[in-house]
Design an enzyme around this catalytic site. Sequence first.
Site, short mmCIF file in Angstrom:
data_model
loop_
_atom_site.label_atom_id
_atom_site.label_comp_id
_atom_site.label_asym_id
_atom_site.label_seq_id
_atom_site.Cartn_x
_atom_site.Cartn_y
_atom_site.Cartn_z
N GLY A 1 1.77 10.95 8.23
CA GLY A 1 1.91 10.78 9.67
C GLY A 1 2.60 9.51 10.07
O GLY A 1 2.26 8.90 11.09
N CYS B 1 0.83 -1.20 0.00
CA CYS B 1 0.00 0.00 0.00
C CYS B 1 0.87 1.25 0.00
O CYS B 1 0.58 2.21 -0.73
CB CYS B 1 -0.93 0.00 1.21
SG CYS B 1 -2.01 1.44 1.31
N CYS C 1 -5.47 -2.30 6.88
CA CYS C 1 -6.27 -1.08 6.73
C CYS C 1 -7.64 -1.32 6.12
O CYS C 1 -8.62 -0.75 6.58
CB CYS C 1 -5.49 -0.06 5.90
SG CYS C 1 -4.87 -0.68 4.32
#
Length: 379
Positions: free
Chosen positions: A123, A99, A195
Amino acid sequence: MSTPRIMVGVSGGVDSSVAAWRLVQQGEPVAGLFMQNWADDGSGDCRAEDDRRDAVAVCGLLDIPFHFRDFSSEYWQGVFEHFLAEYAAGRTPNPDVLCNREVKFKHFLDAARELGAERIATGHYARVAKVGGHWALLRGADRSKDQSYFLHQLGQAQLAATLFPIGDLQKNDLRRIARDARLPTHAKKDSTGICFIGERDFREFLGRYLPARSGQIQDPDGTVIAEHPGVFYFTLGQREGLNIGGVRGRPAAPWYVVGKDVASNVLYVDQDRESPWLQSTRLHSETAHWIAGAPPAREFTCTAQTRYRQPDEPCTVRVRDDGSVDVRFARPQRAVTPGQSLVLYDDEVCLGGAVIAATDAPLEQRLRTAPSPFEVSAA
């Protein structure tokens, strides 16, 4: 408003919120972009819309532009199809690595540039520095949160265009900053797991795409212990979910997965957490990726992780002519798993890594149908 120089990937979580806040405090022209990487599958478990609302709220508080891009098609083709193929082959993939390479630092970077930004920021708990004329990926200052393991497939062009504004922070300090800045995500729980799956039953989710066949659970000697619902639901070293009750003649101790034979649909288990069937000292990889563009040498010593948050393990690495690597560890390793990522480090610097192809674990060697890569000497 002027064109933003930096596009922050705002996920609706506290980490990306503080990343955006810090850049704004530095006076950088910033905008936020929310990536939707998984289409709502109707299960009610997808949190994308809630996360998007939180991302909008953060951008509103910081008074920066908000952008949205749907990368679910790119995610399906670049990440999820590979994820399914690996599980079908009996391996355990790491979709977060793909990803990052295929979506967050490829399609997101392209979208940011189309919107006029020069660089992107995320982040992630990692750092970027110029070392010896090359861009280097460094571990995050908070070793318990360090995410360089998932970023080891990045290259020079990506690192040159990337900022990690929270890489120097400890998580506790980041939470305090978010609270003091009154960011709406300051108390939001960290996301865990893969995710696109979220907090749902992994077996039920995978079963939608890979119809499983039940089969035998055996010990390494071939004694039938119980029945499994499908070999792809399990990974090496796993204890949970086996549902093995009391077995006559065996101690009342937990069972652990020590091997999988996809062709025969057999799952192998043992009652010793440190079972010798799970131990290996060598691994062979697929083609390695080097962050600097090349390995430091044809043969060198460094440390390695074969899973996230694993302590550093000293090893010797030998690079083959085909770009794969052979790794020998200083001590036996537990449950090194084909399909997972080998990531190599020189102290704080992430050198790169590769997908694990094979190990010399006894049961894996016994079940192997192809020639062992350890019998072929590196050129």
